[in-house]
Design a protein around this motif. Sequence first.
Motif: not given
Length: 248
Positions: A10-36
């Motif tokens: 849901i929109p209110i939580t998506q930014r908090s999930y952006l950090v987890q892959p980067q800090t815990k698994f060294l994965l470069d995550a990104k938030i996307v809208d439909f077009n992206a």
Amino acid sequence: MLKRLFRIAIPITQRSYLVQPQTKFLLDAKIVDFNAFRDEIDELKKNGPQHPFVLIGTYTGLRPSKEERNNLKRPPEDTPSKSKKAQLLRELRHWTEDHYPFDMVIFDEAHYMRNQATTTFHLGECLSTNARSVLCVSATPVNNTNIDLHSLLRLIDEEFFATQSVFDELIDVNRPTVQLGNALAQSIIDETAITQAVSEMAKSQYINKSPLFEKLLGRVDNHSEICYTSWQEVGSAKKTRSTRRSVG
């Protein structure tokens, strides 16, 4: 190894999930809208399974209009949708490439999909059908009835949880096993409850032929008195510690 991970939230939580892959698994995550999101799928079809991504989207960002709900099960070549969202979801549901579009799809707040009549549920179906693995995360998977839970389990394994009647039968079959577990979890074991649960398990054709059930019977027959005494001692010790803390 996960090369393509998609997490929908849901929109209110998506930014908090952006950090987890980067800090815990060294994965470069990104938030996307439909077009992206659509661009990433296009790149996947163009470059093949070596194309990696870790994406975070939202239900509202990918969900098509209610008018398109009934079209989402149809193959994309069967009267193409005017909605770009619906057309892409139809492509994902009827994926024709020789590799999975997603190695894993994670549905956060999965209870938003518990109603099978909603477009959100159909969105979940389209994303999960050809995913290698699916994870549903929810603190409230059952809001009203077991129908809510069955809806989410269908997204994980549609073939196994094909109908509500099959799911209800599974619940009935496993009920004595759950009752036995609850009885054994009590600080003082209720031997009557254990006996009743084991008796019901013995009547089930799905349970009584299992080697594990035979092993359980042996333990119940040989050690019920020892278990009863041991749990009494545990309960007494807990009560003693509680009294000491109160006095201190």
